[in-house]
Design a protein around this motif. Structure first.
Motif, PDB file in Angstrom:
ATOM      1  N   PHE A 186       0.824  -1.211   0.000  1.00  0.00           N
ATOM      2  CA  PHE A 186       0.000   0.000   0.000  1.00  0.00           C
ATOM      3  C   PHE A 186       0.860   1.264   0.000  1.00  0.00           C
ATOM      4  N   ALA A 187       2.082   1.164   0.503  1.00  0.00           N
ATOM      5  CA  ALA A 187       3.007   2.290   0.376  1.00  0.00           C
ATOM      6  C   ALA A 187       3.344   2.521  -1.090  1.00  0.00           C
ATOM      7  N   HIS A 188       3.559   1.448  -1.840  1.00  0.00           N
ATOM      8  CA  HIS A 188       3.820   1.570  -3.276  1.00  0.00           C
ATOM      9  C   HIS A 188       2.653   2.264  -3.973  1.00  0.00           C
ATOM     10  N   LEU A 189       1.452   1.835  -3.635  1.00  0.00           N
ATOM     11  CA  LEU A 189       0.264   2.448  -4.230  1.00  0.00           C
ATOM     12  C   LEU A 189       0.119   3.905  -3.788  1.00  0.00           C
ATOM     13  N   GLY A 190       0.495   4.190  -2.539  1.00  0.00           N
ATOM     14  CA  GLY A 190       0.442   5.565  -2.060  1.00  0.00           C
ATOM     15  C   GLY A 190       1.395   6.469  -2.817  1.00  0.00           C
ATOM     16  N   GLY A 191       2.574   5.945  -3.167  1.00  0.00           N
ATOM     17  CA  GLY A 191       3.507   6.709  -3.973  1.00  0.00           C
ATOM     18  C   GLY A 191       2.960   7.010  -5.348  1.00  0.00           C
ATOM     19  N   MET A 192       2.299   6.028  -5.944  1.00  0.00           N
ATOM     20  CA  MET A 192       1.688   6.234  -7.255  1.00  0.00           C
ATOM     21  C   MET A 192       0.542   7.240  -7.172  1.00  0.00           C
ATOM     22  N   LEU A 193      -0.269   7.133  -6.123  1.00  0.00           N
ATOM     23  CA  LEU A 193      -1.400   8.045  -5.964  1.00  0.00           C
ATOM     24  C   LEU A 193      -0.916   9.475  -5.748  1.00  0.00           C
ATOM     25  N   GLY A 194       0.086   9.650  -4.901  1.00  0.00           N
ATOM     26  CA  GLY A 194       0.628  10.988  -4.672  1.00  0.00           C
ATOM     27  C   GLY A 194       1.152  11.605  -5.950  1.00  0.00           C
ATOM     28  N   GLY A 195       1.863  10.803  -6.754  1.00  0.00           N
ATOM     29  CA  GLY A 195       2.380  11.300  -8.018  1.00  0.00           C
ATOM     30  C   GLY A 195       1.285  11.643  -9.001  1.00  0.00           C
ATOM     31  N   PHE A 196       0.247  10.825  -9.056  1.00  0.00           N
ATOM     32  CA  PHE A 196      -0.861  11.076  -9.977  1.00  0.00           C
ATOM     33  C   PHE A 196      -1.569  12.384  -9.633  1.00  0.00           C
ATOM     34  N   VAL A 197      -1.850  12.601  -8.347  1.00  0.00           N
ATOM     35  CA  VAL A 197      -2.551  13.817  -7.933  1.00  0.00           C
ATOM     36  C   VAL A 197      -1.705  15.049  -8.242  1.00  0.00           C
ATOM     37  N   LEU A 198      -0.401  14.971  -7.987  1.00  0.00           N
ATOM     38  CA  LEU A 198       0.453  16.131  -8.248  1.00  0.00           C
ATOM     39  C   LEU A 198       0.531  16.443  -9.742  1.00  0.00           C
ATOM     40  N   LEU A 199       0.654  15.419 -10.566  1.00  0.00           N
ATOM     41  CA  LEU A 199       0.696  15.654 -12.008  1.00  0.00           C
ATOM     42  C   LEU A 199      -0.616  16.253 -12.509  1.00  0.00           C
ATOM     43  N   GLN A 200      -1.723  15.757 -11.992  1.00  0.00           N
ATOM     44  CA  GLN A 200      -3.012  16.317 -12.385  1.00  0.00           C
ATOM     45  C   GLN A 200      -3.138  17.773 -11.948  1.00  0.00           C
ATOM     46  N   TYR A 201      -2.605  18.090 -10.768  1.00  0.00           N
ATOM     47  CA  TYR A 201      -2.610  19.473 -10.290  1.00  0.00           C
ATOM     48  C   TYR A 201      -1.785  20.357 -11.212  1.00  0.00           C
ATOM     49  N   TRP A 202      -0.591  19.919 -11.524  1.00  0.00           N
ATOM     50  CA  TRP A 202       0.276  20.705 -12.406  1.00  0.00           C
ATOM     51  C   TRP A 202      -0.331  20.885 -13.792  1.00  0.00           C
ATOM     52  N   ARG A 203      -1.111  19.929 -14.219  1.00  0.00           N
ATOM     53  CA  ARG A 203      -1.744  20.023 -15.538  1.00  0.00           C
ATOM     54  C   ARG A 203      -3.019  20.857 -15.514  1.00  0.00           C
ATOM     55  N   GLY A 204      -3.415  21.335 -14.325  1.00  0.00           N
ATOM     56  CA  GLY A 204      -4.606  22.159 -14.214  1.00  0.00           C
ATOM     57  C   GLY A 204      -5.900  21.390 -14.266  1.00  0.00           C
ATOM     58  N   LYS A 205      -5.856  20.095 -13.912  1.00  0.00           N
ATOM     59  CA  LYS A 205      -7.048  19.255 -14.010  1.00  0.00           C
ATOM     60  C   LYS A 205      -7.752  19.042 -12.673  1.00  0.00           C
ATOM     61  N   LEU A 206      -7.301  19.759 -11.636  1.00  0.00           N
ATOM     62  CA  LEU A 206      -7.963  19.693 -10.343  1.00  0.00           C
ATOM     63  C   LEU A 206      -8.666  21.023 -10.068  1.00  0.00           C
ATOM     64  N   PRO A 207      -9.603  21.043  -9.120  1.00  0.00           N
ATOM     65  CA  PRO A 207     -10.288  22.314  -8.810  1.00  0.00           C
ATOM     66  C   PRO A 207      -9.333  23.418  -8.382  1.00  0.00           C
ATOM     67  N   TRP A 208      -8.202  23.035  -7.755  1.00  0.00           N
ATOM     68  CA  TRP A 208      -7.207  24.028  -7.332  1.00  0.00           C
ATOM     69  C   TRP A 208      -6.187  24.175  -8.450  1.00  0.00           C
ATOM     70  N   LYS A 209      -6.141  25.331  -9.057  1.00  0.00           N
ATOM     71  CA  LYS A 209      -5.307  25.538 -10.227  1.00  0.00           C
ATOM     72  C   LYS A 209      -3.897  26.008  -9.841  1.00  0.00           C
ATOM     73  N   PRO A 210      -2.874  25.471 -10.475  1.00  0.00           N
ATOM     74  CA  PRO A 210      -1.496  25.917 -10.190  1.00  0.00           C
ATOM     75  C   PRO A 210      -1.238  27.293 -10.787  1.00  0.00           C
ATOM     76  N   ARG A 211      -0.265  28.010 -10.203  1.00  0.00           N
ATOM     77  CA  ARG A 211       0.092  29.332 -10.745  1.00  0.00           C
ATOM     78  C   ARG A 211       0.689  29.183 -12.144  1.00  0.00           C
ATOM     79  N   ASN A 212       1.583  28.221 -12.286  1.00  0.00           N
ATOM     80  CA  ASN A 212       2.219  27.979 -13.580  1.00  0.00           C
ATOM     81  C   ASN A 212       1.869  26.576 -14.029  1.00  0.00           C
ATOM     82  N   ARG A 213       1.010  26.484 -14.999  1.00  0.00           N
ATOM     83  CA  ARG A 213       0.565  25.179 -15.462  1.00  0.00           C
ATOM     84  C   ARG A 213       1.689  24.454 -16.162  1.00  0.00           C
ATOM     85  N   LEU A 214       1.872  23.174 -15.783  1.00  0.00           N
ATOM     86  CA  LEU A 214       2.945  22.377 -16.369  1.00  0.00           C
ATOM     87  C   LEU A 214       2.341  21.465 -17.427  1.00  0.00           C
ATOM     88  N   THR A 215       2.910  21.494 -18.621  1.00  0.00           N
ATOM     89  CA  THR A 215       2.412  20.630 -19.702  1.00  0.00           C
ATOM     90  C   THR A 215       3.554  19.845 -20.310  1.00  0.00           C
TER      91      THR A 215
END
Length: 216
Positions: A186-215
């Motif tokens: 589950f730690a392995h899965l937690g690492g994958m989940l954390g990475g997925f959420v951060l990438l989605q945030y950087w891509r502007g796909k979450l309700p909270w938008k990043p200052r500098n969108r990463l594409t």
């Protein structure tokens, strides 16, 4: 050869190997203070005969990711980081990759703490860079989905997206069924989940938008 490796990957490889050498020299000393321990405290006797108290400390959310249980554990994690991490660092940039890696390490630690606290119980340390490595694996599948990878021991090349999907499903199965005890699935899965959420945030796909969108 090291000069050809991206700087963050190079730093992580050097740091993990150096700290493993310290582990070999100091025995369990580093584990007592810097491994990821469950919430609460437990008192016991150290190898030198002294009485020690171990338990969760905030810095362990990061430091556990630089400790390893043995040479094979270290080798497999560093090999995966070396083979896949360079492409991710080049795609995200060194600064973003460094942030990404440590978010995955922390996400894996939080998942492990929750698993022990509410499901498996027990009082034992968790060590290893696997949370960060699984986050790198997830990023590789998202950024390079058609690149071919091989899932050992099956010598059949498959697209990265399929490789990671199967690997993630296997980790979930092993975690739920208790197969391969001693591995922090589950730690392995937690690492994958954390990475997925951060990438989605950087891509502007979450309700909270990043200052500098990463594409990437």
């Amino acid at each position: 050869m090291l000069n050809q490796i991206p700087p963050v990957i190079r730093g992580l490889l050097i740091a993990n190997v150096a700290i493993y050498l310290l582990q070999m020299m100091l025995g369990d000393t580093l584990t007592l203070d810097f491994a990821l321990w469950p919430f609460g405290e437990q008192t016991g006797r150290a190898p030198d005969g002294s009485i020690v108290t171990v338990g969760f400390q905030l810095w362990q959310l990061v430091t556990y990711g630089f400790l390893h249980s043995g040479l094979p554990h270290l080798f497999m994690n560093m090999l995966a980081l070396y083979m896949l991490g360079g492409a991710i660092e080049s795609a995200l940039g060194s600064r973003h990759f460094l942030i990404y890696y440590f978010v995955c390490v922390i996400g894996a630690a939080l998942a492990q703490l929750v698993t022990i606290e509410y499901f498996t119980g027990g009082f034992y340390p968790t060590v290893g860079a696997s949370g960060g490595v699984f986050g790198v694996l997830l990023a590789f599948a998202l950024l390079f989905p058609r690149e071919k990878l091989i899932l050992f021991p099956i010598p059949i090349p498959m697209p990265a997206w399929l490789f990671v999907t199967l690997y993630g499903a296997a980790e979930l199965f092993f975690g739920v069924t208790g197969t391969m005890a001693g591995v922090a699935h589950f730690a392995h899965l937690g690492g994958m989940l954390g990475g997925f959420v951060l990438l989605q945030y950087w891509r502007g796909k979450l309700p909270w938008k990043p200052r500098n969108r990463l594409t990437p």
